[in-house]
Design a protein around this motif. Structure first.
Motif, PDB file in Angstrom:
ATOM      1  N   ILE A  53       0.835  -1.202   0.000  1.00 24.17           N
ATOM      2  CA  ILE A  53       0.000   0.000   0.000  1.00 24.17           C
ATOM      3  C   ILE A  53       0.866   1.248   0.000  1.00 24.17           C
ATOM      4  O   ILE A  53       0.625   2.203  -0.760  1.00 24.17           O
ATOM      5  CB  ILE A  53      -0.958  -0.016   1.209  1.00 24.17           C
ATOM      6  CG1 ILE A  53      -2.034  -1.080   0.987  1.00 24.17           C
ATOM      7  CG2 ILE A  53      -1.611   1.350   1.401  1.00 24.17           C
ATOM      8  CD1 ILE A  53      -2.961  -1.250   2.169  1.00 24.17           C
ATOM      9  N   ALA A  54       1.937   1.263   0.831  1.00 24.05           N
ATOM     10  CA  ALA A  54       2.816   2.429   0.896  1.00 24.05           C
ATOM     11  C   ALA A  54       3.488   2.662  -0.451  1.00 24.05           C
ATOM     12  O   ALA A  54       3.504   3.801  -0.972  1.00 24.05           O
ATOM     13  CB  ALA A  54       3.865   2.230   1.985  1.00 24.05           C
ATOM     14  N   ALA A  87       0.972   3.942  -2.988  1.00 23.71           N
ATOM     15  CA  ALA A  87       0.623   5.344  -2.768  1.00 23.71           C
ATOM     16  C   ALA A  87       1.730   6.253  -3.294  1.00 23.71           C
ATOM     17  O   ALA A  87       1.444   7.273  -3.948  1.00 23.71           O
ATOM     18  CB  ALA A  87       0.391   5.587  -1.277  1.00 23.71           C
ATOM     19  N   VAL A 141       1.556   6.309  -7.133  1.00 20.37           N
ATOM     20  CA  VAL A 141       0.437   7.130  -7.611  1.00 20.37           C
ATOM     21  C   VAL A 141       0.777   8.599  -7.458  1.00 20.37           C
ATOM     22  O   VAL A 141       0.553   9.423  -8.359  1.00 20.37           O
ATOM     23  CB  VAL A 141      -0.850   6.775  -6.837  1.00 20.37           C
ATOM     24  CG1 VAL A 141      -1.936   7.791  -7.139  1.00 20.37           C
ATOM     25  CG2 VAL A 141      -1.331   5.389  -7.214  1.00 20.37           C
ATOM     26  N   TYR A 142       1.392   8.972  -6.298  1.00 18.81           N
ATOM     27  CA  TYR A 142       1.781  10.361  -6.068  1.00 18.81           C
ATOM     28  C   TYR A 142       2.789  10.799  -7.129  1.00 18.81           C
ATOM     29  O   TYR A 142       2.697  11.903  -7.677  1.00 18.81           O
ATOM     30  CB  TYR A 142       2.369  10.504  -4.670  1.00 18.81           C
ATOM     31  CG  TYR A 142       2.835  11.895  -4.357  1.00 18.81           C
ATOM     32  CD1 TYR A 142       1.926  12.936  -4.216  1.00 18.81           C
ATOM     33  CD2 TYR A 142       4.189  12.171  -4.225  1.00 18.81           C
ATOM     34  CE1 TYR A 142       2.342  14.222  -3.954  1.00 18.81           C
ATOM     35  CE2 TYR A 142       4.628  13.456  -3.958  1.00 18.81           C
ATOM     36  CZ  TYR A 142       3.702  14.479  -3.817  1.00 18.81           C
ATOM     37  OH  TYR A 142       4.120  15.749  -3.572  1.00 18.81           O
TER      38      TYR A 142
END
Lengths: 150, 209
Positions: free
Chosen positions: B104-105, B108, B111-112
């Motif tokens: 997940i990290a 994220a 995506v950022y």
């Protein structure tokens, strides 16, 4: 091995495997004009051999394409690629400078064409040989694939 | 996306469909325990990603993904699977949670980072302005073959491709060094069978080997 309940698999594979191998060569020699090239062609050729061994057993495959032959093909492919570079060096160009391979009139690019086809052939041999060698190393450790193993 | 206005919606729908299929397959792979099903699903995953690459106009990448990911990897995984057990052990406790948090990290962060990327097909993006244009313009007079990808791969970047072939060859060599040639166990059976065939062909004959 009980062949009866694999009869459809065997018949279809027998018809498909030559077409897969042929498609591999098509991908290779058409690489200048369409997607694909030596790498994809080598993988497709290796897949045709591996598919044969998955369906008809590894022992007959190893008798047709011996492990030593697969290794030799892989090494030969790498040497063929390097050899093109060395030939270019000897003929006065830089390493892998295909224009130096064949001297033709200015504006001609025969050397580039020949160089690309030959090094792609080297890629094909190296990749196909290495893939079959890796598969043999994995699959050759079990004597026969039993039906319940799937 | 100039020139694509009329089909923008269709392309978006196609991307969403393919990416959702990929997502579902990935979840299924993470939850399954049967190695055979996992190998088959990863082959399907590669095939769907190859389709998606075609939708992104990256035909060469799609071809490689289809032949390597769906073809040879599946076959090699099947071969490797025969050496181990048929099911994976279920993870328990903390080892079940930590990988999820890491994924997940990382996701994220990716995506950022993707917010800063140029839009797909943007003619002013760095990839389409400097080297890419140069290759497109120079391939015709210098190499004279229609497929620019092959020209870049085999001629302009011939050195890189030589290195890649070396890597493939070295990988084959490493597997052979670790696992043996595969003929130690099987060569014996093959020779055994050959001998049986020979003895059956001329029963009572002398062993010629």
């Amino acid at each position: 091995m009980n062949g009866d309940h694999h009869v459809i698999l065997r018949v279809v594979a027998k018809a498909l495997i030559p077409i897969i191998a042929l498609f591999g060569f098509y991908v290779h020699f058409h690489g200048e004009y369409s997607p694909g090239g030596g790498f994809q062609a080598g993988v497709i050729l290796a897949v045709s051999i591996i598919l044969y061994s998955l369906i008809f057993g590894i022992a007959p495959t190893m008798r047709a394409v011996t492990p030593g032959f697969a290794r030799a093909v892989a090494a030969f492919g790498f040497l063929l690629y390097t050899g093109v570079g060395v030939v270019a060096l000897i003929r006065g160009g830089n390493f892998l400078d295909y224009d130096a391979l064949i001297r033709d009139e200015p504006g001609g690019h025969l050397g580039q064409h020949v160089g690309i086809i030959v090094i792609e052939l080297g890629v094909l041999f190296a990749v196909a040989g290495s893939m079959v060698t890796i598969f043999y190393a994995f699959a050759g450790r079990v004597s026969e694939i039993r039906d319940e193993d799937w | 996306m100039s020139g694509y206005e009329g089909s923008d919606l269709f392309i978006a729908l196609l991307n969403i469909t393919l990416l959702s299929i990929l997502f579902v397959i990935a979840i299924a792979i993470a939850r399954l325990r049967s190695l055979f099903a996992i190998v088959m699903l990863s082959g399907i995953y590669s095939l769907v990603s190859a389709t998606w690459f075609v939708a992104l106009d990256a035909v060469d990448v799609a071809f490689t993904e289809a032949s390597v990911g769906a073809g040879i990897s599946t076959a090699l995984f099947l071969g490797a699977m025969l050496l181990t057990s048929r099911t994976a052990k279920a993870e328990e406790g903390i080892t079940k949670i930590v990988p999820l948090l890491v994924v997940i990290a990382t996701g994220a962060m990716l995506v950022y980072a993707s917010i800063d990327l140029p839009a797909f097909g943007d003619p002013n993006s760095p990839a389409n302005t400097h080297v890419g244009v140069e290759y497109l313009e120079r391939t015709k007079p210098e190499i004279a073959i229609p497929n620019v990808v092959t020209a870049v791969l085999a001629s302009y970047r011939g050195f890189d491709t030589l290195g890649e072939v070396g890597v493939v060859f070295a990988a084959g060599l490493a597997v052979v060094l670790l696992l043996g040639f595969g003929e130690r166990s099987l060569g014996a059976t093959v020779r055994q069978k050959d001998r049986e065939i020979d003895t059956n062909a001329n029963p009572g004959g002398e062993d010629e080997r």
